[in-house]
Design an enzyme around this catalytic site. Structure first.
Site, PDB file in Angstrom:
ATOM      1  N   HIS A 196       3.719  -8.505  -1.557  1.00 55.33           N
ATOM      2  CA  HIS A 196       2.284  -8.738  -2.559  1.00 55.33           C
ATOM      3  C   HIS A 196       2.546  -7.957  -3.706  1.00 55.33           C
ATOM      4  CE1 HIS A 196       0.679  -9.557   1.610  1.00 55.33           C
ATOM      5  NE2 HIS A 196       0.741 -10.700   0.873  1.00 55.33           N
TER       6      HIS A 196
ATOM      7  N   GLU B 128       0.790  -4.572  -5.075  1.00 54.87           N
ATOM      8  CA  GLU B 128       0.720  -3.426  -4.201  1.00 54.87           C
ATOM      9  C   GLU B 128       1.880  -2.795  -4.830  1.00 54.87           C
ATOM     10  OE1 GLU B 128       1.034  -5.214  -0.139  1.00 54.87           O
ATOM     11  OE2 GLU B 128      -1.116  -6.084  -0.606  1.00 54.87           O
TER      12      GLU B 128
ATOM     13  N   HIS C 135       2.990  -2.296   2.529  1.00 54.53           N
ATOM     14  CA  HIS C 135       2.109  -2.721   1.726  1.00 54.53           C
ATOM     15  C   HIS C 135       1.032  -1.606   1.365  1.00 54.53           C
ATOM     16  CE1 HIS C 135       2.609  -7.033   2.869  1.00 54.53           C
ATOM     17  NE2 HIS C 135       3.409  -6.567   3.815  1.00 54.53           N
TER      18      HIS C 135
ATOM     19  N   GLU D  30       0.724   0.034   5.846  1.00 58.13           N
ATOM     20  CA  GLU D  30      -0.296   0.014   4.797  1.00 58.13           C
ATOM     21  C   GLU D  30      -0.349   1.517   4.247  1.00 58.13           C
ATOM     22  OE1 GLU D  30      -1.657  -2.648   3.379  1.00 58.13           O
ATOM     23  OE2 GLU D  30      -1.721  -4.288   5.123  1.00 58.13           O
TER      24      GLU D  30
HETATM   25 ZN   LIG Z   1       0.249  -6.651   1.369  1.00 61.82          ZN
END
Ligand SMILES: [Zn+2]
Length: 473
Positions: free
Chosen positions: A160, A163, A287, A361
């Site tokens: 993404h 990020e 992420h 994350e």
């Molecule tokens: Zn992500």
């Protein structure tokens, strides 16, 4: 007027070398050449470079991007097309993305690592992104040009675009391993016994767009043909792709648009093909944000058959991470703890290869602490607290090499395939060569379910009480 003359005189030129430019604070863009746009450009005092294939190429700095955006002139970033002409002695980092890497900065850093540590570091061009940027892997191992019978691990960042920290943590792992190989016996042992594959930037087109155009861009830059752009790469893997419209979207304008078919995007195809050729034993996909460790399944709240093992590894990693800066990374099954996703990478790696697979994350923990915006000063501390978890998973893979978590189904397929493996030419090649973010509320199970059903665990219960954040990560 001088600019206008330059513009006219460059109409017929195919190419102008750029040695005279100050590359570092500039980029090259192109805009469609139509009368109205050209008129606007003329009034904007821009550094017009040339015209080719009905596009006008312009050298721009940060203020010029603002002007273009103010005038609503769409452009394409072209700097990477001129790369061979901009190789210079310049600092690795700077510009509007600060100490975060752009595509070109990352490329230079990877090649520099390969140059400095050529006995253990090798840069491999896995293939091209949609817009033609190289997607690089950094392989770290002893005998790095051989394919040895060793445990292999995969660390990937930046599915993404927005990020940014997810690029930094994997590349810092690579740097740490090569820089400490000679002096740290633990690092040497691990590097000698396994092959570590790091792809810090899977979505270079999206990252460049996020840096130069729209900071919150998430997807790749696929032209969906309906006026919208981008496929969510982490919804484009084949395992349970498109299972429902809650875990991914069939609508191209959605930020979780899954694409027209599984592996429709070159970026995910590259991962698919790499996994088919390698023998990965464990995976972390980086992420941000949320500061949690997630494991499969993401598509359902039902646990996998390996729930206990996945949970135990996550617990161990979380404990190690907490011991560095005191920050707690809660952990749990993705589909039970966050929100449902389908077509995600870790469901695919686990479902297809049956290997421990984690979505990590990174911080911050929520929007109030910065959301997608980490300070430059946060890069190193975030890496520092992630490092022991990375080393732990590498060590776990070395210890469990050859067994896997499901040996009876794995051995035959993996070693059967492996017998035919060669270091293929493809990999032998040396690397040389907005609007979104609305309406994600309903996707967030964490918020809706947290009081009674969230199974995210941590050592200090209730630490996650301020879960105000509903963005899709
Ligand atoms: Zn992500």
């Amino acid at each position: 007027m001088k600019k206008a003359i330059l513009f006219v005189t460059t109409f017929c030129l195919v190419f102008i070398p750029l040695e005279a430019q100050d590359y570092w604070n500039t980029e090259i863009i192109s805009v469609a050449k139509d009368q109205e746009t050209v008129k606007k450009l003329m009034e904007m005092d821009l550094d017009l470079l040339m015209e080719r294939n009905n596009r006008v190429y312009i050298i721009v700095g940060f203020n010029d991007f603002l002007k273009l955006q103010k005038e609503n002139i769409p452009y394409i970033l072209e700097t990477f097309n001129f790369y061979p002409y901009k190789q210079k002695e310049i600092s690795l980092q700077g510009g509007i993305n600060g100490r975060y890497h752009s595509y070109a900065e990352l490329e230079r850093e990877l090649l520099a690592l390969q140059d400095s540590y050529s006995h253990i570091a090798r840069v491999i061009d896995l293939g091209d992104s949609l817009e033609g940027r190289n997607i690089y892997a950094l392989k770290i191992s002893d005998n790095v040009y051989q394919d040895e019978q060793e445990a292999e691990l995969f660390f990937v960042g930046c599915h993404h675009a927005r990020e940014w920290i997810s690029v930094e943590v994997p590349i810092l792992l690579g740097k740490y391993l090569v820089e400490n190989y000679e002096t740290n016996s633990q690092v040497k042992d691990l590097v000698d016994q396994c092959e570590i594959w790091i792809v810090p930037l899977l979505n270079p087109d999206g990252l460049e767009y996020s840096i130069h155009f729209y900071r919150y861009w998430r997807k790749n830059r696929r032209d969906n043909g309906d006026g919208s752009f981008g496929v969510d790469l982490n919804r484009n893997y084949s395992f349970n792709w498109g299972l429902d419209n809650e875990g991914s979207s069939p609508f191209p304008s959605s930020i979780v648009y899954r694409g027209t078919s599984p592996f429709s995007e070159p970026e995910t195809q590259i991962i698919r093909d790499l996994f088919a050729e390698r023998n990965f034993q464990a995976v972390i996909s980086y992420h941000n944000y949320s500061q949690v460790i997630l494991y499969p399944w993401g598509y359902t709240n039902q646990p996998t058959a390996e729930d206990q093992l996945l949970d135990q590894i996550a617990a161990d990693m979380s404990g190690l991470m907490q011991s560095v800066n005191g920050n707690i990374y809660e952990y749990g099954q993705a589909g039970a703890d966050l929100y449902l996703t389908n077509g995600g990478m870790i469901d695919w790696t686990f479902g297809t290869y049956n290997i421990p697979s984690y979505t990590l994350e990174l911080p911050p923990i929520d929007e109030e602490h910065g959301g997608f915006f980490n300070a430059e000063e946060d890069i190193q501390p975030i890496f520092n607290e992630n490092l022991p978890a990375m080393l732990y998973l590498i060590d776990w893979s070395v210890q469990n090499f050859g067994s896997g978590i499901n040996p009876s189904t794995r051995r035959e397929r993996r070693y059967g395939l492996r017998a035919n493996l060669k270091d293929k030419t493809q990999y032998g090649r040396e690397a040389r060569d907005g609007r979104e973010d609305k309406a994600t509320t309903q996707n967030s199970k964490l918020k809706a379910n947290e009081p009674k059903t969230s199974s995210i665990k941590s050592k200090t219960a209730g630490s996650r009480s301020k879960k105000t954040d509903i963005r899709i990560k």
